[in-house]
Motif scaffolding. Structure first.
Motif, PDB file in Angstrom:
ATOM      1  N   ILE A 213     -11.067   7.789  -5.913  1.00  0.00           N
ATOM      2  CA  ILE A 213     -11.436   7.129  -7.087  1.00  0.00           C
ATOM      3  C   ILE A 213     -12.968   7.161  -7.531  1.00  0.00           C
ATOM      4  N   LEU A 214     -13.577   7.930  -6.553  1.00  0.00           N
ATOM      5  CA  LEU A 214     -15.116   7.645  -6.662  1.00  0.00           C
ATOM      6  C   LEU A 214     -15.718   8.868  -6.736  1.00  0.00           C
ATOM      7  N   ARG A 215     -16.764   9.106  -7.602  1.00  0.00           N
ATOM      8  CA  ARG A 215     -17.565  10.313  -7.847  1.00  0.00           C
ATOM      9  C   ARG A 215     -18.926   9.921  -6.825  1.00  0.00           C
ATOM     10  N   VAL A 216     -19.372  11.104  -6.235  1.00  0.00           N
ATOM     11  CA  VAL A 216     -20.339  10.778  -5.226  1.00  0.00           C
ATOM     12  C   VAL A 216     -21.615  11.340  -5.440  1.00  0.00           C
ATOM     13  N   GLY A 217     -21.709  12.751  -5.839  1.00  0.00           N
ATOM     14  CA  GLY A 217     -22.893  13.317  -6.066  1.00  0.00           C
ATOM     15  C   GLY A 217     -23.775  13.402  -4.921  1.00  0.00           C
ATOM     16  N   LYS A 218     -25.124  12.791  -5.404  1.00  0.00           N
ATOM     17  CA  LYS A 218     -26.180  12.523  -4.676  1.00  0.00           C
ATOM     18  C   LYS A 218     -26.340  11.034  -4.372  1.00  0.00           C
ATOM     19  N   SER A 219     -25.415  10.260  -4.688  1.00  0.00           N
ATOM     20  CA  SER A 219     -25.619   8.801  -4.483  1.00  0.00           C
ATOM     21  C   SER A 219     -25.207   8.427  -3.039  1.00  0.00           C
ATOM     22  N   LEU A 220     -25.094   7.365  -2.874  1.00  0.00           N
ATOM     23  CA  LEU A 220     -24.884   6.648  -1.502  1.00  0.00           C
ATOM     24  C   LEU A 220     -23.539   6.268  -1.544  1.00  0.00           C
ATOM     25  N   GLY A 221     -22.612   6.595  -2.584  1.00  0.00           N
ATOM     26  CA  GLY A 221     -21.374   6.595  -2.481  1.00  0.00           C
ATOM     27  C   GLY A 221     -20.831   4.984  -2.352  1.00  0.00           C
ATOM     28  N   ALA A 222     -19.862   4.760  -1.258  1.00  0.00           N
ATOM     29  CA  ALA A 222     -19.385   3.478  -0.985  1.00  0.00           C
ATOM     30  C   ALA A 222     -20.231   2.908   0.044  1.00  0.00           C
ATOM     31  N   GLY A 223     -21.190   2.828   0.129  1.00  0.00           N
ATOM     32  CA  GLY A 223     -22.043   2.085   1.322  1.00  0.00           C
ATOM     33  C   GLY A 223     -22.850   2.877   2.379  1.00  0.00           C
ATOM     34  N   ALA A 224     -23.099   4.259   1.929  1.00  0.00           N
ATOM     35  CA  ALA A 224     -23.883   4.967   2.955  1.00  0.00           C
ATOM     36  C   ALA A 224     -25.216   4.385   3.197  1.00  0.00           C
ATOM     37  N   LEU A 225     -25.831   5.063   3.865  1.00  0.00           N
ATOM     38  CA  LEU A 225     -27.160   4.206   4.692  1.00  0.00           C
ATOM     39  C   LEU A 225     -28.197   4.850   4.314  1.00  0.00           C
ATOM     40  N   ALA A 226     -29.557   4.197   4.183  1.00  0.00           N
ATOM     41  CA  ALA A 226     -30.509   4.793   4.069  1.00  0.00           C
ATOM     42  C   ALA A 226     -31.882   3.912   4.403  1.00  0.00           C
ATOM     43  N   ILE A 227     -32.962   4.409   4.645  1.00  0.00           N
ATOM     44  CA  ILE A 227     -34.204   3.649   4.886  1.00  0.00           C
ATOM     45  C   ILE A 227     -35.334   3.660   4.272  1.00  0.00           C
ATOM     46  N   ARG A 228     -35.767   2.338   3.699  1.00  0.00           N
ATOM     47  CA  ARG A 228     -36.999   2.406   2.819  1.00  0.00           C
ATOM     48  C   ARG A 228     -38.013   1.854   3.618  1.00  0.00           C
ATOM     49  N   THR A 229     -39.248   2.664   3.869  1.00  0.00           N
ATOM     50  CA  THR A 229     -40.225   2.700   4.922  1.00  0.00           C
ATOM     51  C   THR A 229     -41.470   3.188   4.058  1.00  0.00           C
ATOM     52  N   LYS A 230     -42.573   3.048   4.808  1.00  0.00           N
ATOM     53  CA  LYS A 230     -43.777   3.550   4.213  1.00  0.00           C
ATOM     54  C   LYS A 230     -44.175   4.913   4.841  1.00  0.00           C
ATOM     55  N   THR A 231     -44.791   6.026   4.431  1.00  0.00           N
ATOM     56  CA  THR A 231     -45.097   7.257   4.888  1.00  0.00           C
ATOM     57  C   THR A 231     -46.543   6.941   5.552  1.00  0.00           C
ATOM     58  N   SER A 232     -47.101   7.931   6.270  1.00  0.00           N
ATOM     59  CA  SER A 232     -48.549   7.885   7.050  1.00  0.00           C
ATOM     60  C   SER A 232     -49.442   7.565   6.006  1.00  0.00           C
ATOM     61  N   ALA A 233     -49.341   7.944   4.700  1.00  0.00           N
ATOM     62  CA  ALA A 233     -50.247   7.583   3.631  1.00  0.00           C
ATOM     63  C   ALA A 233     -49.966   6.261   2.933  1.00  0.00           C
ATOM     64  N   ASN A 234     -49.041   5.367   3.534  1.00  0.00           N
ATOM     65  CA  ASN A 234     -48.660   4.157   2.870  1.00  0.00           C
ATOM     66  C   ASN A 234     -47.837   4.116   1.550  1.00  0.00           C
ATOM     67  N   ALA A 235     -47.430   5.423   1.305  1.00  0.00           N
ATOM     68  CA  ALA A 235     -46.337   5.400  -0.032  1.00  0.00           C
ATOM     69  C   ALA A 235     -45.079   5.025   0.469  1.00  0.00           C
ATOM     70  N   ASP A 236     -44.377   4.382  -0.689  1.00  0.00           N
ATOM     71  CA  ASP A 236     -43.264   3.764  -0.383  1.00  0.00           C
ATOM     72  C   ASP A 236     -42.282   4.757  -0.572  1.00  0.00           C
ATOM     73  N   THR A 237     -41.139   5.053   0.392  1.00  0.00           N
ATOM     74  CA  THR A 237     -40.278   6.170   0.395  1.00  0.00           C
ATOM     75  C   THR A 237     -38.889   5.720   0.840  1.00  0.00           C
ATOM     76  N   LEU A 238     -37.936   6.529   0.338  1.00  0.00           N
ATOM     77  CA  LEU A 238     -36.205   5.850   0.396  1.00  0.00           C
ATOM     78  C   LEU A 238     -35.855   7.289   0.950  1.00  0.00           C
ATOM     79  N   ILE A 239     -35.290   7.214   2.286  1.00  0.00           N
ATOM     80  CA  ILE A 239     -34.810   8.391   3.112  1.00  0.00           C
ATOM     81  C   ILE A 239     -33.384   8.239   3.434  1.00  0.00           C
TER      82      ILE A 239
END
Length: 420
Positions: A213-239
């Motif tokens: 029942i769920l379209r996933v595409g490039k989303s996190l779907g139904a609770g997949a994991l990601a990390i929000r952190t800073k790059t070495s240049a202190n830029a905000d990033t989501l991976i």
């Protein structure tokens, strides 16, 4: 290792059928003014030994309420061959107290009931069938998604591990996408051992058991994991926790029903040249519309955030509800692949750093997702992911019904069952 007693429903036909070695009592109290249906009660061996002083490693327990045996599942959490936890599913009336008599026994009762929860991973055979259950599996590094233009069936049934109860089913793509998907269910029986095994019966089509029942595409779907952190240049990033960022990914079954399921995914990762490990223990049990994820994270800083999310496609509105100790972020609308009503929700501990936003506002390959973030803090993070499909329960056909359900969840989580 999963033992036979993990999949046996221990239910005595009568108290006289047990060879009683020692006895004790427990009192369970519903402190809420609401009914509690299919409440999971987990009792650790260490706490039960205070009630049954001479409980031996090879002994089991029967739990008797009002002269009737209560179904119980014994789980070996650490794999040493001895059970560590007893899991019971009990329903309570408002403010009800239930007294349980405990009886130790050298004999394991053999009475069996229906299975209400199941987890499975299966590999494809050369003859295009799928083999037996796999209890431990290691994903090939950066394993690519199945190319269905070249093969009819994927290397793993439904492309990876699946877990279900009598209400809903989920799956994890065991490849570089590392995303989670939802199967809506219209029946209470276990279906995921066969769904997807015959390409002529596509799980994308509405059927008597349900559908994807769920379209996933490039989303996190139904609770997949990601990390929000800073790059070495202190830029905000989501991976995303996926792709080449995951150097090792291991699946391990802890318990496989009949009342609850537990399995672990262990990820060894490198993001921004920073190595870290995530162990995600997922559980699901009888009668609920969610799975629970308990994560242990090492190698990240306290300023990093664990991010999960809900796919954001078609027509839906993002909402939130809060109590003193819990937040529920959810979306609701005509967003199922059957073009009918579906609510997706994530419950997290209430703190000032927890929030919901949309992935499309960020610079990331993750798109079309309502993101829910929470701090790593001491390396312990938990959430529940909900899937409320109107074809499973007509109460979810209206936004009022969905909101009432989530408000009840908040109240029940705020007043857990008291065990004495």
């Amino acid at each position: 290792m999963t033992k036979k007693f993990l999949t046996s429903l221990l239910l005595a036909a009568s108290t006289t059928s047990l060879f009683a070695l020692d006895t004790g009592t427990l009192v369970l109290k519903n402190k809420s003014s609401l009914n509690r249906e299919n409440e999971l009660i987990v009792l650790k061996r260490s706490s039960l030994q205070s009630k049954i002083k001479n409980l031996q490693p090879n002994e089991y327990l029967a739990f008797i309420a009002n002269g009737k045996s209560v179904p119980v599942q014994f789980d070996d959490i650490d794999g040493d061959g001895k059970w560590d936890e007893a899991a019971l599913i009990i329903s309570f009336a408002p403010k009800e107290s239930i007294k349980l008599q405990l009886q130790a026994s050298k004999n394991m009762p053999q009475y069996q009931e229906a299975v209400f929860a199941h987890v499975r991973q299966k590999h494809k055979n050369p003859d295009q069938t799928f083999g037996p259950l796999v209890l431990r599996d290691t994903m090939p590094f950066n394993n690519p998604p199945t190319d269905f233009s070249k093969v009819v069936l994927p290397p793993y049934l439904t492309e990876g591990p699946a877990w279900e109860n009598d209400k809903v089913a989920f799956r994890l793509y065991f490849d570089a996408r590392n995303c989670k998907d939802i199967y809506g269910k219209r029946i209470s029986g276990m279906v995921m051992d066969t769904v997807g095994s015959d390409p002529k019966n596509s799980y994308h089509n509405f059927s008597n058991w349900g559908m994807d029942i769920l379209r996933v595409g490039k989303s996190l779907g139904a609770g997949a994991l990601a990390i929000r952190t800073k790059t070495s240049a202190n830029a905000d990033t989501l991976i995303r926790v996926g792709g080449s960022a995951v150097k090792s990914e291991i699946f391990r079954v802890i318990s496989d029903g009949p009342l609850r399921v537990m399995f672990e995914m262990t990820y060894s990762c490198v993001i921004n040249n920073k190595p870290f490990t995530i162990t995600e223990r997922t559980s699901i049990w009888k009668g609920q519309y969610f799975y629970q994820s308990d994560l242990t994270i090492s190698g990240l800083s306290a300023t990093d955030e664990l991010v999960t999310g809900m796919a954001d496609f078609y027509e839906n509105n993002g909402e939130s509800l809060k109590s003193n100790n819990q937040n529920i972020y959810y979306s609701y609308g005509t967003q199922s692949e059957n073009k009918d009503k579906l609510a997706l929700g994530i419950s997290v501990s209430n703190n000032s750093h927890t929030y919901m936003t949309n992935a499309n506002s960020l610079q990331s390959e993750i798109k079309d997702t309502w993101l829910v973030s929470q701090p790593v803090n001491n390396g312990k993070v938990s959430f529940r992911f909900y899937a409320l499909w109107e074809k499973t329960n007509t109460a979810f056909s209206s936004k009022e019904g969905v909101r009432d359900y989530f408000n009840k969840e908040l109240e029940l989580m705020a007043s857990p069952v008291e065990v004495k």
